[in-house]
Motif scaffolding. Structure first.
Motif, PDB file in Angstrom:
ATOM      1  N   ILE A  29      18.891 -48.499  18.369  1.00 57.42           N
ATOM      2  CA  ILE A  29      18.806 -49.945  18.697  1.00 57.42           C
ATOM      3  C   ILE A  29      20.269 -50.213  19.114  1.00 57.42           C
ATOM      4  CG2 ILE A  29      19.318 -52.057  17.337  1.00 57.42           C
ATOM      5  CD1 ILE A  29      17.581 -50.921  15.061  1.00 57.42           C
ATOM      6  N   ASP A  30      20.343 -51.159  20.244  1.00 60.38           N
ATOM      7  CA  ASP A  30      21.422 -51.300  20.916  1.00 60.38           C
ATOM      8  C   ASP A  30      22.338 -52.361  20.095  1.00 60.38           C
ATOM      9  OD1 ASP A  30      23.322 -51.498  23.000  1.00 60.38           O
ATOM     10  OD2 ASP A  30      22.282 -52.801  24.130  1.00 60.38           O
ATOM     11  N   CYS A  31      23.703 -52.239  20.195  1.00 63.21           N
ATOM     12  CA  CYS A  31      24.599 -53.419  19.542  1.00 63.21           C
ATOM     13  C   CYS A  31      25.877 -53.376  20.150  1.00 63.21           C
ATOM     14  CB  CYS A  31      24.738 -52.705  18.023  1.00 63.21           C
ATOM     15  SG  CYS A  31      25.494 -51.197  17.736  1.00 63.21           S
ATOM     16  N   ARG A  32      26.325 -54.454  19.871  1.00 63.98           N
ATOM     17  CA  ARG A  32      27.797 -54.543  20.246  1.00 63.98           C
ATOM     18  C   ARG A  32      28.887 -54.729  19.457  1.00 63.98           C
ATOM     19  NH1 ARG A  32      28.648 -60.402  23.401  1.00 63.98           N
ATOM     20  NH2 ARG A  32      27.948 -61.486  21.949  1.00 63.98           N
TER      21      ARG A  32
ATOM     22  N   GLN B 165      22.802 -60.654  28.601  1.00 64.29           N
ATOM     23  CA  GLN B 165      23.569 -59.933  27.672  1.00 64.29           C
ATOM     24  C   GLN B 165      23.975 -58.787  28.197  1.00 64.29           C
ATOM     25  OE1 GLN B 165      20.527 -60.078  24.650  1.00 64.29           O
ATOM     26  NE2 GLN B 165      21.650 -61.582  23.418  1.00 64.29           N
ATOM     27  N   ALA B 166      23.081 -58.040  28.850  1.00 62.60           N
ATOM     28  CA  ALA B 166      23.696 -56.834  29.494  1.00 62.60           C
ATOM     29  C   ALA B 166      24.637 -57.044  30.615  1.00 62.60           C
ATOM     30  CB  ALA B 166      22.440 -55.923  30.303  1.00 62.60           C
ATOM     31  N   LEU B 167      24.683 -58.217  31.480  1.00 60.31           N
ATOM     32  CA  LEU B 167      25.543 -58.403  32.305  1.00 60.31           C
ATOM     33  C   LEU B 167      27.145 -58.823  31.897  1.00 60.31           C
ATOM     34  CD1 LEU B 167      25.952 -58.719  35.482  1.00 60.31           C
ATOM     35  CD2 LEU B 167      25.344 -61.078  35.096  1.00 60.31           C
ATOM     36  N   ALA B 168      27.016 -59.508  30.553  1.00 55.87           N
ATOM     37  CA  ALA B 168      28.113 -60.003  29.756  1.00 55.87           C
ATOM     38  C   ALA B 168      28.819 -58.771  28.953  1.00 55.87           C
ATOM     39  CB  ALA B 168      27.799 -61.153  29.102  1.00 55.87           C
TER      40      ALA B 168
ATOM     41  N   SER C 143      35.863 -55.989  27.367  1.00 55.89           N
ATOM     42  CA  SER C 143      37.250 -56.017  27.802  1.00 55.89           C
ATOM     43  C   SER C 143      38.315 -57.083  27.051  1.00 55.89           C
ATOM     44  CB  SER C 143      37.106 -56.091  29.020  1.00 55.89           C
ATOM     45  OG  SER C 143      38.427 -56.199  29.725  1.00 55.89           O
ATOM     46  N   ALA C 144      37.385 -58.227  26.806  1.00 58.72           N
ATOM     47  CA  ALA C 144      37.772 -59.444  26.252  1.00 58.72           C
ATOM     48  C   ALA C 144      38.476 -59.033  24.841  1.00 58.72           C
ATOM     49  CB  ALA C 144      37.269 -60.480  26.293  1.00 58.72           C
ATOM     50  N   LEU C 145      37.301 -58.503  23.954  1.00 53.62           N
ATOM     51  CA  LEU C 145      37.503 -58.225  22.812  1.00 53.62           C
ATOM     52  C   LEU C 145      38.929 -57.046  22.542  1.00 53.62           C
ATOM     53  CD1 LEU C 145      36.854 -58.862  19.771  1.00 53.62           C
ATOM     54  CD2 LEU C 145      35.278 -56.861  19.844  1.00 53.62           C
ATOM     55  N   ASP C 146      39.136 -56.128  23.427  1.00 55.29           N
ATOM     56  CA  ASP C 146      39.967 -55.028  23.611  1.00 55.29           C
ATOM     57  C   ASP C 146      41.311 -56.059  23.564  1.00 55.29           C
ATOM     58  OD1 ASP C 146      38.430 -53.114  22.972  1.00 55.29           O
ATOM     59  OD2 ASP C 146      38.188 -52.317  25.167  1.00 55.29           O
ATOM     60  N   ALA C 147      41.319 -56.843  24.758  1.00 52.43           N
ATOM     61  CA  ALA C 147      42.560 -57.526  24.970  1.00 52.43           C
ATOM     62  C   ALA C 147      43.089 -58.480  23.695  1.00 52.43           C
ATOM     63  CB  ALA C 147      42.380 -58.662  25.839  1.00 52.43           C
ATOM     64  N   PHE C 148      41.929 -59.329  23.070  1.00 50.46           N
ATOM     65  CA  PHE C 148      42.069 -59.990  21.759  1.00 50.46           C
ATOM     66  C   PHE C 148      42.808 -59.152  20.827  1.00 50.46           C
ATOM     67  CE2 PHE C 148      40.992 -61.744  17.775  1.00 50.46           C
ATOM     68  CZ  PHE C 148      41.290 -63.243  17.969  1.00 50.46           C
ATOM     69  N   MET C 149      42.085 -57.930  20.548  1.00 48.32           N
ATOM     70  CA  MET C 149      42.684 -57.062  19.454  1.00 48.32           C
ATOM     71  C   MET C 149      44.248 -56.545  19.716  1.00 48.32           C
ATOM     72  SD  MET C 149      39.345 -55.318  18.246  1.00 48.32           S
ATOM     73  CE  MET C 149      39.399 -55.273  16.500  1.00 48.32           C
TER      74      MET C 149
ATOM     75  N   ALA D 127      30.399 -67.067  31.343  1.00 52.77           N
ATOM     76  CA  ALA D 127      29.871 -67.177  32.466  1.00 52.77           C
ATOM     77  C   ALA D 127      28.543 -66.345  32.865  1.00 52.77           C
ATOM     78  CB  ALA D 127      30.835 -67.097  33.569  1.00 52.77           C
ATOM     79  N   ALA D 128      28.802 -65.080  32.465  1.00 50.75           N
ATOM     80  CA  ALA D 128      27.571 -64.023  32.768  1.00 50.75           C
ATOM     81  C   ALA D 128      26.332 -64.690  31.691  1.00 50.75           C
ATOM     82  CB  ALA D 128      27.880 -62.899  32.619  1.00 50.75           C
ATOM     83  N   ASP D 129      26.781 -64.878  30.788  1.00 51.02           N
ATOM     84  CA  ASP D 129      25.863 -65.324  29.461  1.00 51.02           C
ATOM     85  C   ASP D 129      26.233 -66.657  28.847  1.00 51.02           C
ATOM     86  OD1 ASP D 129      23.774 -65.373  27.547  1.00 51.02           O
ATOM     87  OD2 ASP D 129      24.360 -63.463  26.503  1.00 51.02           O
ATOM     88  N   PRO D 130      25.574 -67.719  29.237  1.00 50.95           N
ATOM     89  CA  PRO D 130      25.897 -69.009  28.656  1.00 50.95           C
ATOM     90  C   PRO D 130      25.685 -68.957  27.270  1.00 50.95           C
ATOM     91  CG  PRO D 130      25.187 -69.178  30.895  1.00 50.95           C
ATOM     92  CD  PRO D 130      24.957 -67.735  30.609  1.00 50.95           C
TER      93      PRO D 130
END
Length: 128
Positions: free
Chosen positions: A31-34, A61-64, A70-76, A92-95
């Motif tokens: 099962i894919d997860c993020r 979702q795959a494109l985003a 990367s954004a979550l890493d920067a946030f953390m 922008a990739a996944d509205p």
């Protein structure tokens, strides 16, 4: 209320369908997860790493995926400027990415002076 119930309630706040803690996803195969972040759930003493399960990710979702991670890493890491830019790229990739939109709202509050800094270690406190 137990952790599973708190995570279930977090679905509403994030606009997601299926969330699970790191401990739960460790036992899942196929099962894919993020990762969607670290949350201090109401009534809990320790932050929980939370994941969104995406059994069949869409093309958007795959494109985003990469800009979101990367954004979550920067946030953390406490880099609000990079996090805002990268969450914007993910959106922008996944509205339809409601989690990226959630983080943009958090960061917008920061920019408007509603908060003076990013949460320590990127932990989002979830009130009751």
């Amino acid at each position: 209320m137990n952790t599973a119930s708190r995570i279930e309630a977090l679905n509403k706040r994030l606009g997601t369908r299926i969330l699970a803690s790191e401990g739960v996803i460790d036992g899942l195969a196929g099962i894919d997860c993020r990762r969607v972040g670290r949350f201090l759930l109401a009534g809990k003493g320790d932050a929980v790493e939370v994941y969104e399960l995406l059994p069949v990710p869409s093309a958007a979702q795959a494109l985003a995926r990469r800009p979101f991670e990367s954004a979550l890493d920067a946030f953390m890491a406490g880099d609000a400027v990079a996090a805002r830019r990268r969450f914007g790229a993910a959106l922008a990739a996944d509205p339809g990415d409601t989690v990226a939109a959630f983080y943009i709202d958090v960061l917008q509050g920061l920019l408007q002076g509603l908060s003076d800094k990013l949460p320590p270690a990127g932990v989002i406190v979830v009130p009751k």
